[in-house]
Design a protein around this motif. Structure first.
Motif, PDB file in Angstrom:
ATOM      1  N   VAL A  15       8.259  -1.644  -3.658  1.00  0.00           N
ATOM      2  CA  VAL A  15       9.234  -2.518  -3.004  1.00  0.00           C
ATOM      3  C   VAL A  15       9.606  -3.727  -3.849  1.00  0.00           C
ATOM      4  O   VAL A  15      10.682  -4.288  -3.690  1.00  0.00           O
ATOM      5  CB  VAL A  15       8.774  -2.981  -1.593  1.00  0.00           C
ATOM      6  N   LYS A  16       8.744  -4.115  -4.768  1.00  0.00           N
ATOM      7  CA  LYS A  16       9.041  -5.286  -5.601  1.00  0.00           C
ATOM      8  C   LYS A  16      10.182  -5.024  -6.570  1.00  0.00           C
ATOM      9  O   LYS A  16      11.056  -5.849  -6.758  1.00  0.00           O
ATOM     10  CB  LYS A  16       7.789  -5.736  -6.361  1.00  0.00           C
ATOM     11  N   ASN A  17      10.151  -3.874  -7.248  1.00  0.00           N
ATOM     12  CA  ASN A  17      11.213  -3.597  -8.224  1.00  0.00           C
ATOM     13  C   ASN A  17      12.157  -2.479  -7.793  1.00  0.00           C
ATOM     14  O   ASN A  17      13.011  -2.060  -8.557  1.00  0.00           O
ATOM     15  CB  ASN A  17      10.620  -3.311  -9.614  1.00  0.00           C
ATOM     16  N   LYS A  18      11.974  -1.978  -6.571  1.00  0.00           N
ATOM     17  CA  LYS A  18      12.866  -0.959  -5.988  1.00  0.00           C
ATOM     18  C   LYS A  18      12.962   0.308  -6.839  1.00  0.00           C
ATOM     19  O   LYS A  18      13.998   0.939  -6.918  1.00  0.00           O
ATOM     20  CB  LYS A  18      14.274  -1.527  -5.759  1.00  0.00           C
ATOM     21  N   ASP A  26       0.832  -1.199   0.000  1.00  0.00           N
ATOM     22  CA  ASP A  26       0.000   0.000   0.000  1.00  0.00           C
ATOM     23  C   ASP A  26       0.865   1.246   0.000  1.00  0.00           C
ATOM     24  O   ASP A  26       2.040   1.202   0.332  1.00  0.00           O
ATOM     25  CB  ASP A  26      -0.999   0.001   1.152  1.00  0.00           C
ATOM     26  N   PHE A  27       0.240   2.345  -0.418  1.00  0.00           N
ATOM     27  CA  PHE A  27       0.944   3.609  -0.584  1.00  0.00           C
ATOM     28  C   PHE A  27       0.163   4.714   0.108  1.00  0.00           C
ATOM     29  O   PHE A  27      -1.059   4.723   0.105  1.00  0.00           O
ATOM     30  CB  PHE A  27       1.105   3.937  -2.079  1.00  0.00           C
ATOM     31  N   SER A  28       0.893   5.656   0.663  1.00  0.00           N
ATOM     32  CA  SER A  28       0.283   6.776   1.365  1.00  0.00           C
ATOM     33  C   SER A  28      -0.222   7.814   0.359  1.00  0.00           C
ATOM     34  O   SER A  28       0.410   8.064  -0.664  1.00  0.00           O
ATOM     35  CB  SER A  28       1.319   7.429   2.281  1.00  0.00           C
ATOM     36  N   THR A  29      -1.337   8.439   0.693  1.00  0.00           N
ATOM     37  CA  THR A  29      -1.844   9.548  -0.108  1.00  0.00           C
ATOM     38  C   THR A  29      -1.097  10.837   0.221  1.00  0.00           C
ATOM     39  O   THR A  29      -1.272  11.840  -0.451  1.00  0.00           O
ATOM     40  CB  THR A  29      -3.342   9.794   0.155  1.00  0.00           C
ATOM     41  N   GLY A  30      -0.285  10.785   1.281  1.00  0.00           N
ATOM     42  CA  GLY A  30       0.424  11.977   1.725  1.00  0.00           C
ATOM     43  C   GLY A  30      -0.326  12.743   2.791  1.00  0.00           C
ATOM     44  O   GLY A  30       0.165  13.721   3.338  1.00  0.00           O
TER      45      GLY A  30
END
Length: 180
Positions: free
Chosen positions: A71-74, A23-27
């Motif tokens: 994180v998978k492909n850095k 997951d990723f932050s919206t900021g």
């Protein structure tokens, strides 16, 4: 398969699901807490009154996500914003100040400072591309643009923002057809 039962080994299902999801932050922490961040493949709809800040939130979210790593492909994440309302110059002006934290009123007078900061950020974050498409553009128009983008960049964007979907047209040409 007839589907997944919530009662068949729920702990394994939950742990497996958590392993495969990034997951990723919206900021914006308060929004992240409400929605549990954003993940690939999800559709997020931002609704507000006219001049309620939708474009600002979408732009800030695109910038925040582009500052994060897959994180998978850095590699940093790339975002595309399809604007059906604001032209590319106005949208990128807003993104300039969002990314650098400078004052929008001094955008022109701070051009050198903003350019220097963006050049530094370029090596630290993914790309954020704004494409103006005319109102009444269809999903097929966006799909064609994304194909062209992928041919030029060698990949599809990680994040697609359509600002805003109510201005989209329909493939059938009927004005009030179910375009969503």
């Amino acid at each position: 398969s007839i589907g997944t039962s919530i009662f068949d080994d729920p702990e394994s299902r939950i742990l497996k699901m958590a392993e495969n999801v990034q997951d990723f932050s919206t900021g914006i922490n308060s929004i992240d807490e409400m929605i549990g961040n954003v993940r690939r493949g999800e559709l997020i709809i931002c609704a507000a009154t006219s001049s309620g800040g939708k474009s600002l939130w979408l732009g800030n979210t695109a910038i925040a996500i582009a500052k994060q790593l897959d994180v998978k492909n850095k590699k940093p994440l790339d975002a595309v914003i399809i604007s059906l309302e604001l032209n590319e110059d106005l949208y990128t002006k807003r993104l300039d100040v969002m990314a650098t934290g400078t004052n929008i009123k001094a955008h022109r007078s701070n051009a050198e400072l903003i350019a220097n900061e963006l050049n530094e950020l370029k090596n630290e974050m993914g790309d954020v591309t704004v494409k103006f498409m005319h109102p009444q553009s269809t999903a097929s128009d966006i799909r064609a643009y994304l194909l062209e983008y992928s041919l030029l960049k060698g990949k599809y964007p990680d994040v697609l923002v359509v600002d805003y979907i109510a201005l989209m047209g329909t493939s059938s040409g009927k004005r009030h057809a179910n375009k969503f």
